[in-house]
Scaffold this motif. Structure first.
Motif, PDB file in Angstrom:
ATOM      1  N   GLN A  12      22.623  82.184 -32.686  1.00 49.13           N
ATOM      2  CA  GLN A  12      22.988  83.502 -33.190  1.00 49.13           C
ATOM      3  C   GLN A  12      24.142  83.359 -34.179  1.00 49.13           C
ATOM      4  O   GLN A  12      25.262  82.987 -33.805  1.00 49.13           O
ATOM      5  CB  GLN A  12      23.398  84.419 -32.037  1.00 49.13           C
ATOM      6  CG  GLN A  12      23.651  85.861 -32.451  1.00 49.13           C
ATOM      7  CD  GLN A  12      24.009  86.722 -31.264  1.00 49.13           C
ATOM      8  OE1 GLN A  12      25.021  86.493 -30.601  1.00 49.13           O
ATOM      9  NE2 GLN A  12      23.179  87.710 -30.971  1.00 49.13           N
ATOM     10  N   TYR A  49      32.971  78.386 -32.022  1.00 51.77           N
ATOM     11  CA  TYR A  49      31.528  78.412 -32.243  1.00 51.77           C
ATOM     12  C   TYR A  49      30.895  77.112 -31.759  1.00 51.77           C
ATOM     13  O   TYR A  49      31.506  76.046 -31.830  1.00 51.77           O
ATOM     14  CB  TYR A  49      31.223  78.630 -33.729  1.00 51.77           C
ATOM     15  CG  TYR A  49      31.668  79.985 -34.223  1.00 51.77           C
ATOM     16  CD1 TYR A  49      30.950  81.124 -33.922  1.00 51.77           C
ATOM     17  CD2 TYR A  49      32.840  80.122 -34.982  1.00 51.77           C
ATOM     18  CE1 TYR A  49      31.358  82.368 -34.364  1.00 51.77           C
ATOM     19  CE2 TYR A  49      33.263  81.364 -35.425  1.00 51.77           C
ATOM     20  CZ  TYR A  49      32.523  82.484 -35.115  1.00 51.77           C
ATOM     21  OH  TYR A  49      32.940  83.715 -35.539  1.00 51.77           O
ATOM     22  N   ARG A 108      27.053  84.535 -35.948  1.00 50.41           N
ATOM     23  CA  ARG A 108      27.987  85.623 -35.735  1.00 50.41           C
ATOM     24  C   ARG A 108      29.029  85.733 -36.838  1.00 50.41           C
ATOM     25  O   ARG A 108      29.777  86.712 -36.885  1.00 50.41           O
ATOM     26  CB  ARG A 108      28.685  85.453 -34.388  1.00 50.41           C
ATOM     27  CG  ARG A 108      27.720  85.519 -33.197  1.00 50.41           C
ATOM     28  CD  ARG A 108      28.444  85.405 -31.886  1.00 50.41           C
ATOM     29  NE  ARG A 108      27.512  85.457 -30.762  1.00 50.41           N
ATOM     30  CZ  ARG A 108      27.864  85.291 -29.495  1.00 50.41           C
ATOM     31  NH1 ARG A 108      29.147  85.070 -29.191  1.00 50.41           N
ATOM     32  NH2 ARG A 108      26.961  85.350 -28.535  1.00 50.41           N
ATOM     33  N   PRO A 153      26.811  80.851 -30.040  1.00 46.83           N
ATOM     34  CA  PRO A 153      27.474  81.386 -31.240  1.00 46.83           C
ATOM     35  C   PRO A 153      27.540  80.356 -32.348  1.00 46.83           C
ATOM     36  O   PRO A 153      27.892  79.203 -32.126  1.00 46.83           O
ATOM     37  CB  PRO A 153      28.868  81.748 -30.723  1.00 46.83           C
ATOM     38  CG  PRO A 153      29.094  80.845 -29.557  1.00 46.83           C
ATOM     39  CD  PRO A 153      27.747  80.650 -28.927  1.00 46.83           C
TER      40      PRO A 153
END
Length: 510
Positions: free
Chosen positions: A207, A247, A209, A181
């Motif tokens: 990714q 994250y 997010r 993330p």
């Protein structure tokens, strides 16, 4: 470019020098003495995602098994295998290699990039040095065989098992699993580019997010989005958003908000967490050996060297091209003769299709291909009945009626390109390089696209291993320019390796 947040006390002078306007909106206290204190940050500092632990364990076990197989095989082949010296040498070799492999088990470098394989190579060299010192210190000369035979064998087995695990991880990431993330922060246009890149290169596992951008407050009534990614706060709330969302990385993209002092404060705010700070440079398509970080006048500077298009490395590429083309022609000669016979019996006309292409430094040459269409097909589109599905000036059609019966098979597996080995042997082309354009196509090039002519065109290249005809025209051009800007022998080797997969899967070929 990664900025490491070292653990050091921030000078009071620097803290007091930051204008209040640059620190407004901060959500954590900054005590005198330098470190931001937040009880919630320490709990995440050692957290590793469950899939990362399983993947690291699988890699470590695979290395142990590979080492055991290589050492056991050497011990069995030794004469006599039951000798106490053989057992001792096997134990020393296994211990040296496993100790050297520990740095290659870092979860941060597993499954992506070349660093994992670089560390594997360093582990082999380290183990060889340890055994060499051991041999000198003990006067045991028999260790030479274990150094030059067993260690390379163990390295090959480790490399193969890591490659298999990596491909398995990439398949999971292609469907959205085993992702890291990330929260990104910057200007909306730069964020859109970052989001598109991470989605396109899903195998890297990043990714995005959530995003933070200027003019957006986390306490706002409306939830804004950038390319379906929610905006969770403003640029002054990046650290808070990173801690609350746990994250793995904070990606900083271009925005005039990011001054030197603000980036410094953000790196300090992320200390003690497992969140990495990653800064995307403005020159996003230039990387690798051309980018160097140096400290000048007390500050880090990003130096950009010229692309290396001459010298010893180019001579190595020249030699590899000629020798490789000659060996491939000898090895594939039965297949080439068979294809020629099939083409001649399938439809009337010549076996080879000759076409004028633009090569190195703009020189026009004749490129060879196996003919996959009826004779004079390039002079007619059957009255406009053939739909152009190609990108930009490239004419492509998935169901072209001008194709011969054997044509789709040859194109699907890129066998129609094999005669270009003669072009490589003659020096007109290289095994790896940009796609050679048609003369009329080159005339329509923008000035920056002429940089493709700084290197020899190739039989395969970045665009061929990234989707071929499925790519847009702009993406194809970007990949060719990226190859020119970042050319290296390592990049050539990577492209040749990936070409095999692209040919077998027929990805983007028509």
């Amino acid at each position: 470019m990664r900025l490491s947040s070292g653990r050091r006390t921030r000078p009071v002078e620097l803290r007091e020098a930051i204008p209040p306007s640059e620190t407004s909106g901060a959500t954590t206290s900054r005590p005198r003495g330098g470190r931001t204190h937040d009880r919630g940050r320490r709990s995440y500092s050692a957290r590793v995602l469950p899939w990362e632990r399983r993947y690291r364990l699988a890699v470590a076990l695979g290395d142990v098994v590979a080492t055991g197989l290589a050492v056991a095989g050497a011990a069995v082949l030794s004469a006599p295998p039951e000798s106490w010296q053989t057992v001792l040498f096997a134990a020393l070799t296994a211990a040296a290699l496993l100790v050297a492999l520990v740095p290659a088990w870092d979860h941060r470098i597993l499954g992506q990039g070349a660093e994992e394989f670089h560390r594997l190579g360093r582990a082999l060299l380290t183990a060889a040095v340890l055994l060499a010192f051991g041999a000198v210190a003990t006067g045991v000369g028999q260790l030479r065989g274990w150094i030059f035979v067993v260690l390379p064998g163990a390295a090959v087995l480790c490399l193969l098992q890591r490659y298999v695990l990596r491909k398995s991880l990439h398949r999971r990431r292609a469907v959205g699993r085993c992702m890291l993330p990330v929260v990104a922060a910057g200007h909306p246009e730069a964020l859109r580019d970052l989001i598109a890149r991470t989605r396109r290169e899903s195998h890297l596992g990043w990714q995005i997010r959530a995003v933070c951008t200027a003019g957006r407050s986390a306490g706002g009534a409306d939830v804004e989005q950038i390319d379906s990614v929610p905006v969770v706060g403003g640029l002054d709330e990046v650290a808070r958003s990173a801690r609350e969302g746990a994250y793995r990385a904070v990606m900083i993209s271009a925005d005039r908000y990011w001054t030197r002092s603000r980036l410094q404060w953000l790196s300090w705010e992320l200390e003690g967490t497992a969140t990495e700070m990653v800064v995307a440079p403005v020159l996003m398509d230039i990387a690798g050996p051309r980018v160097h970080v140096s400290e000048v006048l007390g500050m880090p500077l990003l130096r950009l060297s010229e692309p290396v298009l001459t010298g010893p490395r180019l001579f190595v590429k020249f030699a590899v091209d000629r020798v490789g083309a000659l060996l491939l022609l000898l090895l594939l000669s039965p297949l080439l003769c068979l294809i020629a016979v099939v083409i001649k019996s399938d439809s009337p006309g010549p076996v080879f299709y000759r076409q004028r292409r633009v090569g190195h430094n703009g020189r026009v040459f004749t490129m060879l291909k196996f003919r996959t269409m009826v004779t004079d097909a390039d002079r007619s589109t059957l009255g406009g009945e053939v739909a152009d599905e190609g990108a930009g000036p490239l004419f492509k059609s998935r169901r072209d009626p001008r194709m011969t019966r054997i044509g789709p098979v040859l194109r699907g597996y890129s066998m129609d390109e094999l005669p270009q080995l003669f072009n490589v042997l003659l020096g007109d082309m290289s095994l790896v390089g940009p796609r050679p354009p048609l003369p009329n196509e080159a005339e329509s090039y923008e000035p920056e696209m002429h940089r493709r002519f700084l290197v020899r065109p190739g039989m395969t290249g970045l665009w061929q291993v990234s989707g071929r005809s499925d790519l847009s025209w702009a993406e194809s051009v970007r990949l060719d320019l990226r190859y020119v800007e970042n050319w290296s022998l390592t990049l050539d080797g990577m492209i040749l390796w990936k070409t095999v997969r692209a040919v077998v899967t027929k990805e983007g070929a028509y």
